[in-house]
Design a protein around this motif. Structure first.
Motif, PDB file in Angstrom:
ATOM      1  N   ARG A  74      -5.983   6.402  -0.817  1.00 55.52           N
ATOM      2  CA  ARG A  74      -5.260   5.830   0.329  1.00 55.52           C
ATOM      3  C   ARG A  74      -5.411   6.691   1.577  1.00 55.52           C
ATOM      4  O   ARG A  74      -5.580   6.184   2.685  1.00 55.52           O
ATOM      5  CB  ARG A  74      -3.777   5.658  -0.010  1.00 55.52           C
ATOM      6  CG  ARG A  74      -2.977   5.036   1.119  1.00 55.52           C
ATOM      7  CD  ARG A  74      -1.563   4.699   0.690  1.00 55.52           C
ATOM      8  NE  ARG A  74      -0.846   4.074   1.804  1.00 55.52           N
ATOM      9  CZ  ARG A  74      -0.096   4.742   2.671  1.00 55.52           C
ATOM     10  NH1 ARG A  74       0.058   6.048   2.539  1.00 55.52           N
ATOM     11  NH2 ARG A  74       0.509   4.107   3.661  1.00 55.52           N
TER      12      ARG A  74
ATOM     13  N   THR B 161      -5.534  -3.926  -1.249  1.00 55.41           N
ATOM     14  CA  THR B 161      -6.316  -2.802  -1.762  1.00 55.41           C
ATOM     15  C   THR B 161      -6.483  -2.919  -3.272  1.00 55.41           C
ATOM     16  O   THR B 161      -5.618  -3.444  -3.973  1.00 55.41           O
ATOM     17  CB  THR B 161      -5.647  -1.454  -1.437  1.00 55.41           C
ATOM     18  OG1 THR B 161      -4.376  -1.377  -2.100  1.00 55.41           O
ATOM     19  CG2 THR B 161      -5.448  -1.278   0.053  1.00 55.41           C
ATOM     20  N   TYR B 162      -7.601  -2.371  -3.761  1.00 52.72           N
ATOM     21  CA  TYR B 162      -7.824  -2.357  -5.205  1.00 52.72           C
ATOM     22  C   TYR B 162      -6.791  -1.474  -5.903  1.00 52.72           C
ATOM     23  O   TYR B 162      -6.429  -1.717  -7.054  1.00 52.72           O
ATOM     24  CB  TYR B 162      -9.237  -1.854  -5.499  1.00 52.72           C
ATOM     25  CG  TYR B 162     -10.320  -2.815  -5.042  1.00 52.72           C
ATOM     26  CD1 TYR B 162     -10.634  -3.936  -5.801  1.00 52.72           C
ATOM     27  CD2 TYR B 162     -11.017  -2.603  -3.855  1.00 52.72           C
ATOM     28  CE1 TYR B 162     -11.620  -4.828  -5.392  1.00 52.72           C
ATOM     29  CE2 TYR B 162     -11.999  -3.491  -3.432  1.00 52.72           C
ATOM     30  CZ  TYR B 162     -12.294  -4.593  -4.206  1.00 52.72           C
ATOM     31  OH  TYR B 162     -13.264  -5.482  -3.787  1.00 52.72           O
TER      32      TYR B 162
ATOM     33  N   GLY C 250      -8.988   2.641  -2.327  1.00 49.53           N
ATOM     34  CA  GLY C 250      -8.370   2.368  -1.035  1.00 49.53           C
ATOM     35  C   GLY C 250      -9.068   1.250  -0.276  1.00 49.53           C
ATOM     36  O   GLY C 250      -8.564   0.803   0.768  1.00 49.53           O
ATOM     37  N   GLU C 251     -10.193   0.774  -0.803  1.00 50.53           N
ATOM     38  CA  GLU C 251     -10.895  -0.341  -0.174  1.00 50.53           C
ATOM     39  C   GLU C 251     -10.105  -1.635  -0.376  1.00 50.53           C
ATOM     40  O   GLU C 251      -9.323  -1.769  -1.321  1.00 50.53           O
ATOM     41  CB  GLU C 251     -12.296  -0.489  -0.764  1.00 50.53           C
ATOM     42  CG  GLU C 251     -13.182   0.740  -0.567  1.00 50.53           C
ATOM     43  CD  GLU C 251     -13.504   1.000   0.892  1.00 50.53           C
ATOM     44  OE1 GLU C 251     -13.610   0.007   1.648  1.00 50.53           O
ATOM     45  OE2 GLU C 251     -13.637   2.170   1.277  1.00 50.53           O
ATOM     46  N   THR C 252     -10.334  -2.594   0.497  1.00 44.81           N
ATOM     47  CA  THR C 252      -9.569  -3.838   0.448  1.00 44.81           C
ATOM     48  C   THR C 252     -10.466  -5.046   0.174  1.00 44.81           C
ATOM     49  O   THR C 252     -11.679  -4.993   0.370  1.00 44.81           O
ATOM     50  CB  THR C 252      -8.822  -4.071   1.773  1.00 44.81           C
ATOM     51  OG1 THR C 252      -9.785  -4.201   2.838  1.00 44.81           O
ATOM     52  CG2 THR C 252      -7.885  -2.920   2.084  1.00 44.81           C
TER      53      THR C 252
ATOM     54  N   GLN D 269       0.828  -1.209   0.000  1.00 52.11           N
ATOM     55  CA  GLN D 269       0.000   0.000   0.000  1.00 52.11           C
ATOM     56  C   GLN D 269       0.862   1.259   0.000  1.00 52.11           C
ATOM     57  O   GLN D 269       0.544   2.243  -0.664  1.00 52.11           O
ATOM     58  CB  GLN D 269      -0.916  -0.002   1.214  1.00 52.11           C
ATOM     59  CG  GLN D 269      -2.001  -1.070   1.188  1.00 52.11           C
ATOM     60  CD  GLN D 269      -2.811  -1.088   2.470  1.00 52.11           C
ATOM     61  OE1 GLN D 269      -3.155  -0.040   3.006  1.00 52.11           O
ATOM     62  NE2 GLN D 269      -3.111  -2.279   2.978  1.00 52.11           N
TER      63      GLN D 269
END
Length: 337
Positions: free
Chosen positions: A252, A184-185, A173-175, A62
């Motif tokens: 992020r 994370t995407y 920023g989602e996982t 990340q």
């Protein structure tokens, strides 16, 4: 009287030849950085039990995705024997543009993202035009653009951090779970970008022309390559990639921060150099840049786990850059001989 011919002397056994695949693997420009990355991971795994945990490795990725994406655009420019000092400041301006337009409802979120990326592309176009048409040195042009982008970021943001962003801006920023690790995407997008440009540079005429331009612009021009249009396009494309990095940064952090990206230009150049791309142009690979970005991320994460202060992390990173450039210089001398 008959004579018997002496038996032929047996030839000494031939040295075993290394297979073409093995030889290609050893001489591949990414091989050295990859060995360095594995050695660093091995070292830090002995220094901290937490280092190889899934959560920590996910954190490293990340942290790398923003600088790594910036470094991708930087690689394209350095392959042409140029350099872009403005990439971090341009990215920061892109974050503020897309964040502010979306948060204030001036534009729909998707259009705001496109506007932020478009602004970064315009900076790339301006850099390319000054380098190709006015014939100014890339170092000077991008140094000036760094200051312009930095000033515009603070003027447009009014020194305020932009918050309460729509979900579309923070979605990358989602996982999602992968085994016992959350990915994370945005990290997936970064890897996809690197794979796409690895194909473009290695398998297409555009990629071959890019390397030719970096090796010798005059020779490339005489062979029929439209060097001016190619160089202008590369700088503009790098600007688009900086815009994507801006979106990754917003996703992020969840905010538009005018102080973001102040040293990311140096981190991006560090990743490119550690990844084996020559600062003299014409040699390197984008996958090496990804490995170089991971080296930077691993060193900083590992040193932090060891309790080493941030200033010493910067000191060690600087030493790695000098070492990488020294190795590149010696390898160029050997090729010339």
């Amino acid at each position: 009287m008959t004579t018997t011919a002496a038996p032929p002397t047996a030839a000494p056994p031939a040295a075993p030849r290394r297979s073409g695949a093995a030889r290609g693997l050893v001489t591949h420009p990414t091989a050295g950085p990859l060995v360095a990355l594995l050695a660093a991971c091995l070292f830090f795994s002995f220094q901290s039990e937490q280092f190889l945990s899934g959560g920590n490795l996910s954190l490293v990725v990340q942290q790398v995705m923003v600088v790594g994406t910036l470094a991708l655009g930087q690689t394209l420019i350095i392959l042409t024997a140029g350099i872009d000092l403005s990439c971090g400041a341009v990215m920061a301006f892109g974050t503020i543009v897309m964040a502010k337009l979306a948060a204030e409802g001036t534009l729909p979120p998707l259009v705001a993202i496109a506007a932020g990326i478009g602004v970064c592309a315009l900076f790339g176009l301006a850099n390319g035009a000054l380098v190709t048409f006015v014939r100014l040195p890339p170092f000077i042009v991008t140094l000036g653009m760094l200051n312009i982008a930095f000033a515009l970021t603070h003027i447009y943001s009014e020194e305020q951090t932009v918050t309460e962003l729509p979900g579309l801006l923070t979605g990358l920023g989602e996982t999602f779970p992968l085994g016992r690790t959350d990915i994370t995407y945005g990290s997936v997008l970064t890897i996809v970008l690197f794979l796409c440009f690895a194909y473009l540079l290695g398998r297409t005429a555009w990629g071959k022309h890019t390397y030719a331009l970096g090796n010798s612009p005059e020779v490339a021009r005489l062979t029929g390559i439209r060097t001016t249009r190619l160089q202008l396009g590369i700088y503009t494309l790098a600007g688009v990639i900086y815009g994507i990095a801006a979106l990754l940064l917003v996703s992020r952090t969840g905010v538009g921060d005018p102080k973001a990206g102040q040293t990311d230009n140096l981190d991006a150049i560090t990743a490119v150099v550690l990844g084996g791309t020559s600062l003299f142009g014409g040699r390197g690979a984008v996958l090496g840049t990804l490995v170089g970005a991971l080296i930077v991320g691993v060193f900083r994460n590992g040193l932090q786990l060891m309790g080493v202060g941030s200033i010493y992390q910067t000191l060690i990173t600087g030493g790695l850059v000098i070492l990488a450039v020294t190795v590149d210089q010696f390898s160029r001398r050997k090729v010339r001989r």
